[in-house]
Design an enzyme around this catalytic site. Structure first.
Site, PDB file in Angstrom:
ATOM      1  N   ASP A  33       1.105  -1.329  -0.169  1.00  0.00           N
ATOM      2  CA  ASP A  33      -0.081   0.370  -0.070  1.00  0.00           C
ATOM      3  C   ASP A  33       0.920   1.481  -0.181  1.00  0.00           C
ATOM      4  O   ASP A  33       1.977   1.158   1.128  1.00  0.00           O
ATOM      5  CB  ASP A  33      -1.485  -0.171   1.468  1.00  0.00           C
ATOM      6  CG  ASP A  33      -2.052   1.028   1.267  1.00  0.00           C
ATOM      7  OD1 ASP A  33      -3.203   0.555   0.848  1.00  0.00           O
ATOM      8  OD2 ASP A  33      -2.020   2.052   1.210  1.00  0.00           O
ATOM      9  N   HIS A 102     -10.215  -4.586  -3.165  1.00  0.00           N
ATOM     10  CA  HIS A 102      -8.805  -5.537  -2.549  1.00  0.00           C
ATOM     11  C   HIS A 102      -9.329  -5.752  -1.088  1.00  0.00           C
ATOM     12  O   HIS A 102      -9.733  -4.903  -0.387  1.00  0.00           O
ATOM     13  CB  HIS A 102      -8.020  -4.552  -2.570  1.00  0.00           C
ATOM     14  CG  HIS A 102      -8.164  -3.246  -2.359  1.00  0.00           C
ATOM     15  ND1 HIS A 102      -9.422  -2.018  -2.966  1.00  0.00           N
ATOM     16  CD2 HIS A 102      -8.351  -2.337  -1.505  1.00  0.00           C
ATOM     17  CE1 HIS A 102     -10.222  -1.623  -2.078  1.00  0.00           C
ATOM     18  NE2 HIS A 102      -9.483  -0.991  -1.335  1.00  0.00           N
ATOM     19  N   HIS A 104      -6.759  -5.598   2.434  1.00  0.00           N
ATOM     20  CA  HIS A 104      -5.838  -5.228   2.941  1.00  0.00           C
ATOM     21  C   HIS A 104      -5.603  -6.002   3.723  1.00  0.00           C
ATOM     22  O   HIS A 104      -5.983  -6.845   4.433  1.00  0.00           O
ATOM     23  CB  HIS A 104      -6.412  -4.098   3.919  1.00  0.00           C
ATOM     24  CG  HIS A 104      -7.156  -2.828   3.353  1.00  0.00           C
ATOM     25  ND1 HIS A 104      -6.097  -1.768   3.712  1.00  0.00           N
ATOM     26  CD2 HIS A 104      -8.267  -2.714   3.050  1.00  0.00           C
ATOM     27  CE1 HIS A 104      -6.715  -0.900   2.289  1.00  0.00           C
ATOM     28  NE2 HIS A 104      -7.864  -0.923   2.238  1.00  0.00           N
TER      29      HIS A 104
HETATM   30  P1  5GP Z   1      -9.620   1.625   0.076  1.00  0.00           P
HETATM   31  O1  5GP Z   1      -9.542   2.884   1.388  1.00  0.00           O
HETATM   32  O2  5GP Z   1     -10.219   1.993  -0.898  1.00  0.00           O
HETATM   33  O3  5GP Z   1      -9.944   0.602   1.178  1.00  0.00           O
HETATM   34  O4  5GP Z   1      -8.250   1.604   0.347  1.00  0.00           O
HETATM   35  C1  5GP Z   1      -7.214   1.901  -0.863  1.00  0.00           C
HETATM   36  C2  5GP Z   1      -5.948   1.818  -0.271  1.00  0.00           C
HETATM   37  O5  5GP Z   1      -5.270   2.377  -1.660  1.00  0.00           O
HETATM   38  C3  5GP Z   1      -5.516   3.058   0.217  1.00  0.00           C
HETATM   39  O6  5GP Z   1      -4.952   1.930   1.780  1.00  0.00           O
HETATM   40  C4  5GP Z   1      -4.411   3.812  -0.391  1.00  0.00           C
HETATM   41  O7  5GP Z   1      -3.748   3.710   0.749  1.00  0.00           O
HETATM   42  C5  5GP Z   1      -3.999   2.669  -1.756  1.00  0.00           C
HETATM   43  N1  5GP Z   1      -3.490   3.247  -2.815  1.00  0.00           N
HETATM   44  C6  5GP Z   1      -4.390   4.147  -3.091  1.00  0.00           C
HETATM   45  N2  5GP Z   1      -3.864   4.625  -4.556  1.00  0.00           N
HETATM   46  C7  5GP Z   1      -2.610   3.682  -4.326  1.00  0.00           C
HETATM   47  C8  5GP Z   1      -1.424   3.253  -5.608  1.00  0.00           C
HETATM   48  O8  5GP Z   1      -1.417   4.581  -6.938  1.00  0.00           O
HETATM   49  N3  5GP Z   1      -0.817   2.843  -5.142  1.00  0.00           N
HETATM   50  C9  5GP Z   1      -0.740   1.761  -4.140  1.00  0.00           C
HETATM   51  N4  5GP Z   1       0.413   1.144  -4.076  1.00  0.00           N
HETATM   52  N5  5GP Z   1      -1.854   2.114  -3.441  1.00  0.00           N
HETATM   53  C10 5GP Z   1      -2.357   2.729  -3.513  1.00  0.00           C
END
Ligand code: 5GP
Ligand code: ZN
Length: 116
Positions: A33, A102, A104
């Site tokens: 992440d 995704h 985590h």
């Molecule tokens: P959500 O909030 O949708 O559960 O998690 C999205 C995750 O994607 C976040 O933890 C954020 O830090 C990660 N993220 C967003 N953009 C990118 C990216 O371009 N590359 C990577 N490796 N992680 C990302």
């Protein structure tokens, strides 16, 4: 293969934007992440686009679902021998920001319960 040209994580699957990958095969990609919430924070995604877990549950093959869970378990147990957490956020109340399923995988520190 089902991909979304505008989806950030589909771009990572296609290699169009870089990611620090820890695993890749035909069904699953895993990468660090960008904004880690634990000493170890890896995202595990299906290579086929699905906006969230509900969509994946409706559309994925049994094989793709099996591989996604297997990779979460393999990465979790290797990064977090003392314990780890697997989380997916779906929808606004859960704080989903990227609309490609995704998981985590978080490890490397003690975690509280219930989550915030
Ligand atoms: P959500 O909030 O949708 O559960 O998690 C999205 C995750 O994607 C976040 O933890 C954020 O830090 C990660 N993220 C967003 N953009 C990118 C990216 O371009 N590359 C990577 N490796 N992680 C990302
Ligand atoms: Zn996607």
């Amino acid at each position: 293969m089902s991909t979304d040209p505008t989806c950030l994580f589909c771009k990572i699957v296609r290699g169009e934007i870089p990611a620090s990958e820890v695993f890749r095969d035909a069904d699953v990609v895993a990468f660090h992440d960008l904004n880690p919430q634990a000493p170890q924070h890896v995202l595990v995604i299906p290579t086929e686009h699905a906006a969230n877990l509900s969509a994946f549950a409706r559309t994925a093959s049994a094989h793709a679902a099996q591989r996604l869970l297997q990779v979460c378990g393999e990465i979790g147990s290797s990064l977090g021998p003392a314990g780890y957490r697997v989380v997916t956020n779906e929808g606004g109340h859960a704080g989903q920001t990227v609309h490609h399923l995704h998981f985590h995988v978080l490890a490397g520190r003690e975690m509280s319960w219930p989550p915030g």
